[in-house]
Design a protein around this motif. Sequence first.
Motif, mmCIF file in Angstrom:
data_model
loop_
_atom_site.group_PDB
_atom_site.id
_atom_site.type_symbol
_atom_site.label_atom_id
_atom_site.label_comp_id
_atom_site.label_asym_id
_atom_site.label_seq_id
_atom_site.Cartn_x
_atom_site.Cartn_y
_atom_site.Cartn_z
ATOM 1 N N LEU A 216 20.227 -5.509 34.190
ATOM 2 C CA LEU A 216 19.785 -4.384 33.385
ATOM 3 C C LEU A 216 20.930 -3.873 32.525
ATOM 4 C CD1 LEU A 216 17.738 -2.363 36.018
ATOM 5 C CD2 LEU A 216 16.818 -3.655 34.091
ATOM 6 N N ASP B 278 18.739 2.926 28.051
ATOM 7 C CA ASP B 278 18.415 1.550 27.665
ATOM 8 C C ASP B 278 17.767 0.789 28.819
ATOM 9 O OD1 ASP B 278 19.441 2.045 25.201
ATOM 10 O OD2 ASP B 278 21.375 1.063 25.557
ATOM 11 N N TYR C 122 14.131 -0.868 28.815
ATOM 12 C CA TYR C 122 14.006 -2.293 29.100
ATOM 13 C C TYR C 122 12.904 -2.549 30.134
ATOM 14 C CZ TYR C 122 15.264 -6.977 30.725
ATOM 15 O OH TYR C 122 15.237 -8.307 31.073
ATOM 16 N N LYS D 217 9.361 -1.704 28.770
ATOM 17 C CA LYS D 217 8.883 -2.756 27.867
ATOM 18 C C LYS D 217 8.442 -3.992 28.647
ATOM 19 C CE LYS D 217 10.439 -5.474 23.866
ATOM 20 N NZ LYS D 217 11.571 -5.686 22.907
ATOM 21 N N LYS D 218 9.242 -4.358 29.656
ATOM 22 C CA LYS D 218 8.934 -5.550 30.456
ATOM 23 C C LYS D 218 7.620 -5.385 31.207
ATOM 24 C CE LYS D 218 11.063 -8.769 33.727
ATOM 25 N NZ LYS D 218 11.086 -9.905 32.793
#
Length: 433
Positions: free
Chosen positions: A383, A389, A393, A396-397
């Motif tokens: 990560l 961020d 991340y 979004k995943k």
Amino acid sequence: MEKILDYSSDEIFVLDSEQRVIYVNSVCEKHYGLKPEEVVGKYNSELYEKGYWKPSIVPIVFKEKKTVTIKMTTYLGAELLTTAVPILNDQNEIEFVVTTSQELQNYKCIKTETEEPFVSDPIDATPITNCEKMKNILKMCEKIAKVDSTVLIQGESGTGKGVLAHYIHHIGRRRNHTFLKINCAALPEDLLESELFGYTEGAFTGASKHGKKGLLEIADQGTLFLDEIGEMPLSLQAKLLQVIQEKQFLPIGGHEMKKVDVRIIAATNRDLVEMVQKNEFREDLFYRLNIIDIQLPPLRERKEDIIPLTYNFLYKFNKKYEMNKIISQECLDLFYWYSWPGNIRQLENVMERLVVTSDSIIQQTDLPDLILNNIKPQTHYSLPSNLDDAIEYVKKKLVRQSYQKYKSSRKVAKDLNISQTRAVKLIRQYCGD
């Protein structure tokens, strides 16, 4: 407080006055293969009717309005000693019920008058799955179990074709009759023929003087499961076709046809279409077997089933060997990312080995090299170091994975436990490309 309760070794459920679950700790996944967010908000009756546990303690405590303790069995095979404590209001009505459950691997024969008969064997119960594709297959099995059409189950070795065949028989109208299985690859041609069709007195040298009934005759009114049907010799395929079409056959050495009423379920891990093209399998038999075709997905395409199946086998072998092993989260994570080329059978064999050879807690160091050396490196992502961020991340995943799987904003919303409006917005944001 919730974090503390998640570290409890006991399962904790809290229900409201309407018998709806308002809290459950993380032990829930270990016992039922369900994450807490999949349980909270559900009524006790919904979960009970789906067979996650039997018997149900909740109706008893609501009726008696006092603390109740019974033995329960989950569909993963866990045996639990469950206590339900009612919390009453000023009107002596139940406001909440708190239930706690402890595992009983080290105890035997704890029964109460309220216990109901329940078979936890995964062959007799509904096959264990949280996978949508498998749930759809089981729904189809419920339909085809009511009729006598032949069924062809295809899938890789170890995917559970035999379990599914037994399940179809178990829920069908023939369930009170015989279920017989024969592996067509395990016997030479002459022996396979005599096992299937039987023979008459003096049919060949060494034959029993009284003759012998074949499996087709023994399974009359029941189900015959032909495993590895792709290995059946061409000469026997013609006789099997006659059984399916005309419900009759001729025993070896016999002169009189025998009538038989048997359902045929066949299974193979081979490509029968390709075998037909190469004249290695009869085309007419293929189409007779393929009236209902079931394609079983491999375990690597059923990742949501890996953890429930792991616990199922853990309970099974703890009970068999009278042990009380537990498995570490580190091992569960590695199991999830391993590809399982041998599918469910391989997972079962690995769990038996681990229960026998490990100490009280199954650790990463106990895993065989075959698993440790074959974890795909791309599954271990790092990560971003920045918190914002990292959150972006992961968000979004998760959204992309869910949308790729379900292709529907409504189903994505349900999967991620968010509103459909938010799901639509996130799909536009992250899946537009």
